[in-house]
Design a protein around this motif. Sequence first.
Motif, PDB file in Angstrom:
ATOM      1  N   CYS A   1      48.352 -15.662  25.819  1.00 56.49           N
ATOM      2  CA  CYS A   1      47.391 -16.249  24.886  1.00 56.49           C
ATOM      3  C   CYS A   1      46.583 -17.315  25.613  1.00 56.49           C
ATOM      4  CB  CYS A   1      48.143 -16.867  23.715  1.00 56.49           C
ATOM      5  SG  CYS A   1      47.069 -17.610  22.476  1.00 56.49           S
ATOM      6  N   LEU A   2      45.280 -17.329  25.428  1.00 54.64           N
ATOM      7  CA  LEU A   2      44.433 -18.313  26.123  1.00 54.64           C
ATOM      8  C   LEU A   2      44.792 -19.750  25.727  1.00 54.64           C
ATOM      9  CD1 LEU A   2      40.928 -16.564  25.976  1.00 54.64           C
ATOM     10  CD2 LEU A   2      42.536 -16.643  27.895  1.00 54.64           C
TER      11      LEU A   2
ATOM     12  N   HIS B   1      47.479  -9.548  17.355  1.00 55.09           N
ATOM     13  CA  HIS B   1      47.623 -10.873  17.977  1.00 55.09           C
ATOM     14  C   HIS B   1      46.535 -11.820  17.453  1.00 55.09           C
ATOM     15  CE1 HIS B   1      48.455 -13.618  21.540  1.00 55.09           C
ATOM     16  NE2 HIS B   1      47.276 -14.053  21.113  1.00 55.09           N
TER      17      HIS B   1
ATOM     18  N   HIS C   1      46.380 -15.302  14.660  1.00 55.09           N
ATOM     19  CA  HIS C   1      45.725 -16.609  14.868  1.00 55.09           C
ATOM     20  C   HIS C   1      45.046 -17.107  13.594  1.00 55.09           C
ATOM     21  CE1 HIS C   1      46.164 -17.821  19.007  1.00 55.09           C
ATOM     22  NE2 HIS C   1      45.791 -16.633  19.472  1.00 55.09           N
TER      23      HIS C   1
END
Length: 194
Positions: free
Chosen positions: A105-106, A147, A151
């Motif tokens: 994940c960034l 994913h 968020h």
Amino acid sequence: MILPIVAYGDPVLRKVGIEIDKDYPNLQELIANMKETMHNAHGVGLAAPQIGKAIRLFLVDATPFADDEDLSEKERAFLKDFKHVFINPKILKEEGDEWPFNEGCLSIPDVREDVFRQEQITIAYQDENFEKHTATINGLAARVFQHEYDHIEGILFTDKLSSLKKRLIKKKLENISKGKINPEYRMRFPNLKK
Ligand SMILES: [Zn+2]
């Protein structure tokens, strides 16, 4: 414009995003900036909370997976075009067996763990012009969507790990929130000590 990516520990990553309509201020500019930010960080997805906005918007660009030799020709061909803006998305149905994939994940640099998710999803969403769509997707395309969808629900992939794995990465996550890392892209840290 490249926006700073919000790091693990920032409360905005824990908010449930609100729906938006086409009057949302400077939306096209925001989408363009998010695209630039995602590509600059070599991400395959970026959700609005990750740039500090708790709204139901995320982008995916799964085209880097199209070069993955381990995938079938059919899956690669699909991923080559899986580049979308999702506004007010919904998961209508999740089906199939759960399978593991090593996710990252960034907002959580240098942490990668296997996460189990179901194989296939049926989704409804609006695109950047607020046109409505539905689709059934599977494999890596579904994976990236799931994913990013998490968020906008305030959920991170690390939430889905076993309690043992969570204990093992606890210190790493604390360090990320304090900015004790050297990411290759611009970030914003909630607990940075100057
Ligand atoms: Zn993420």
